[in-house]
Enzyme design. Structure first.
Site, PDB file in Angstrom:
ATOM      1  N   GLU A 298       3.824 -15.133-115.448  1.00 48.75           N
ATOM      2  CA  GLU A 298       2.388 -14.800-115.510  1.00 48.75           C
ATOM      3  C   GLU A 298       1.522 -15.898-114.906  1.00 48.75           C
ATOM      4  O   GLU A 298       0.416 -15.629-114.453  1.00 48.75           O
ATOM      5  CB  GLU A 298       1.954 -14.571-116.965  1.00 48.75           C
TER       6      GLU A 298
ATOM      7  N   HIS B 140      30.545 -14.730-118.740  1.00 44.90           N
ATOM      8  CA  HIS B 140      31.427 -13.557-118.697  1.00 44.90           C
ATOM      9  C   HIS B 140      30.646 -12.304-118.349  1.00 44.90           C
ATOM     10  O   HIS B 140      31.101 -11.192-118.632  1.00 44.90           O
ATOM     11  CB  HIS B 140      32.136 -13.418-120.052  1.00 44.90           C
TER      12      HIS B 140
ATOM     13  N   LYS C 281      -3.373  -3.239-118.590  1.00 44.66           N
ATOM     14  CA  LYS C 281      -3.991  -2.981-119.902  1.00 44.66           C
ATOM     15  C   LYS C 281      -5.142  -1.982-119.748  1.00 44.66           C
ATOM     16  O   LYS C 281      -5.304  -1.070-120.557  1.00 44.66           O
ATOM     17  CB  LYS C 281      -4.550  -4.283-120.493  1.00 44.66           C
TER      18      LYS C 281
HETATM   19  O1  PA5 Z   1      -0.498 -14.898-121.669  1.00 47.05           O
HETATM   20  C1  PA5 Z   1      -1.306 -13.996-121.828  1.00 47.05           C
HETATM   21  O2  PA5 Z   1      -2.528 -14.179-121.689  1.00 47.05           O
HETATM   22  C2  PA5 Z   1      -0.875 -12.600-122.240  1.00 47.05           C
HETATM   23  O3  PA5 Z   1       0.490 -12.423-122.176  1.00 47.05           O
HETATM   24  C3  PA5 Z   1      -1.339 -12.318-123.663  1.00 47.05           C
HETATM   25  O4  PA5 Z   1      -0.789 -13.272-124.524  1.00 47.05           O
HETATM   26  C4  PA5 Z   1      -0.939 -10.925-124.135  1.00 47.05           C
HETATM   27  O5  PA5 Z   1      -1.362  -9.959-123.221  1.00 47.05           O
HETATM   28  C5  PA5 Z   1      -1.569 -10.628-125.502  1.00 47.05           C
HETATM   29  O6  PA5 Z   1      -2.957 -10.775-125.451  1.00 47.05           O
HETATM   30  P1  PA5 Z   1      -3.805 -10.952-126.751  1.00 47.05           P
HETATM   31  O7  PA5 Z   1      -3.398 -12.184-127.453  1.00 47.05           O
HETATM   32  O8  PA5 Z   1      -5.233 -11.014-126.269  1.00 47.05           O
HETATM   33  O9  PA5 Z   1      -3.574  -9.726-127.601  1.00 47.05           O
END
Ligand code: PA5
Length: 427
Positions: free
Chosen positions: A281, A303, A415
């Site tokens: 990410e 394995h 999202k």
């Molecule tokens: O790293 C990130 O920003 C995302 O992976 C969020 O952690 C994830 O989408 C969850 O978001 P939130 O904590 O707003 O529910």
């Protein structure tokens, strides 16, 4: 302290690896980036650097945990996803096992319908505390989970369902904060300058792990120690810089577009899931940046994956994690037949370590670049140090690839479309 072994980067030869001289000069040239990250520590994203010093917050968490002792919680259930879940899973699986005593920590980080129903129907709700974690307070998965749990709790404990809920969310914005205020549910903050995948050392990771009895102070101490080592470390001897430099050069110059993280320890395996999100990410951006992270477990995946790793395309960079001291270490007696008599009298640590060495050497001989992080033992300090090492490494990668390591437009896009589909605005 963790130690990074890098000699196999040059041993694989120049076609697939990096010569010592090149690596040294690249790391020396990029040393100013380390100082730059430290200088940026008050900026959004980079603020992860200050987290190990948040003593007042740690005190608050410990106070809350102490107050909760009277409730005798047997289950702590996190409702959260992505950065709001993966850190707790990594800590839990490092410091606990299914045989550990104390409250069980469940992390419901998916909305699989059957599994959700099965878990919830098997919990003794009277002995369960739900920790709802969402920075934005609007993510579909934790919010629908919260809805279901709230309904169950309100039905069973109409006068005090709030006792079974605690939130971790943005200090001001978002729906969870609003609900917390309206329904008088205790809520802990996530610092606004910290993004989900860099939030394990905030209340996102600290609160559930502390509630389940883990040494969260040790996590912060380990992160502090690693941050000091990174501040002191020069050039290729700086673990975060060396790791970032290796990954960047191998991807850009030698087409190692995938990174395999392979610990030789069950306890470190889920660190791979956390790192996978952190790398993917943070750096997967702009169509041209982003090594693909892959998780593997030694010896298990020798394995399963090793044939591909050894003989398949030479497009991977390997990060091994070698555990130097195991918490327990059984030894086999002289009971095995002559054909495998070489195993008689061996400790399991000797065998798993020989398997690591065999794999690292075979990959090196076949010219697959690899490094090894030596972990003295699995404890809270080591886990905290690993979090800081990888977070700093990824912050450096952001600067090397020239991408914003702290946003996630690709995640946000999906999202938004999901929400439109659920609202009936899009098919
Ligand atoms: O790293 C990130 O920003 C995302 O992976 C969020 O952690 C994830 O989408 C969850 O978001 P939130 O904590 O707003 O529910």
């Amino acid at each position: 302290m963790l130690h990074l072994q890098i000699e196999n980067l040059s041993k694989v030869g120049r076609l697939h690896g990096i010569s010592k001289a090149r690596f040294r000069s690249f790391c020396e040239n990029k040393q100013p980036l380390v100082q730059k990250v430290f200088k940026l520590k008050a900026k959004p994203g980079y603020a992860f650097l200050a987290l190990p010093d948040a003593e007042a917050n740690l005190k608050n968490v410990k106070k809350y945990v102490k107050e909760q002792e009277k409730n005798g919680w047997k289950n702590i259930v996190v409702l959260g996803i992505g950065g709001s879940a993966l850190g707790s899973i990594a800590v839990r699986d490092a410091l606990r096992s299914e045989f550990s005593k104390g409250p069980k920590l469940y992390v419901l980080d998916n909305i699989d319908p059957a599994y959700t129903a099965e878990l919830l129907s098997n919990l003794n709700l009277a002995k369960t505390l739900f920790v709802v974690i969402s920075k934005s307070g609007t993510t579909t998965e934790p919010m629908i989970q919260y809805g279901l749990v709230k309904e169950m709790l309100a039905k069973k404990f109409p006068n005090n369902y709030q006792k079974h809920l605690v939130f971790v969310t943005d200090p001001k914005g978002g729906l969870l904060r609003k609900i917390a205020k309206a329904e008088k549910i205790t809520a802990f903050d996530i610092p606004p300058k910290i993004g989900g995948r860099f939030s394990v050392l905030t209340n996102v990771g600290l609160l559930p792990c502390a509630l389940a009895g883990m040494d969260v102070g040790g996590l912060l101490k380990g992160a502090q120690n690693m941050r000091d080592a990174i501040k002191r470390g020069k050039g290729m001897h700086n673990p975060a810089l060396a790791l970032a430099a290796a990954q960047f050069l191998l991807d850009k110059k030698k087409k190692k577009t995938m990174t395999v993280l392979m610990p030789y320890s069950n306890y470190l395996y889920r660190m791979g899931d956390w790192y996978r999100q952190l790398l993917a990410e943070s750096i997967g951006k702009g169509r041209s940046a982003g090594p693909t992270p892959i998780n593997a477990l030694g010896t298990t995946d020798q394995h399963s994956q090793l044939q591909l790793y050894n003989d398949g395309p030479n497009n991977k960079f390997f990060i091994f994690m070698r555990l130097l001291k195991h918490a327990k270490n059984p030894k086999v007696g002289n009971v095995l037949p002559e054909e495998i008599g070489f195993l008689n009298g061996k400790k399991f640590s000797q065998v798993i370590d020989a398997a690591y060495q065999g794999t690292a050497q075979a990959l090196t001989k076949r010219r697959h670049p690899n490094v090894t992080i030596e972990v003295p033992k699995v404890d809270a300090k080591a886990i905290g140090a690993l979090f800081m090492l990888f977070e700093f490494q990824v912050a450096l990668l952001g600067l090397l690839y020239k991408v914003d390591a702290f946003n996630q437009p690709g995640v946000e896009h999906s999202k938004q479309i999901t929400k439109k589909i659920l609202k009936g605005e899009e098919k």
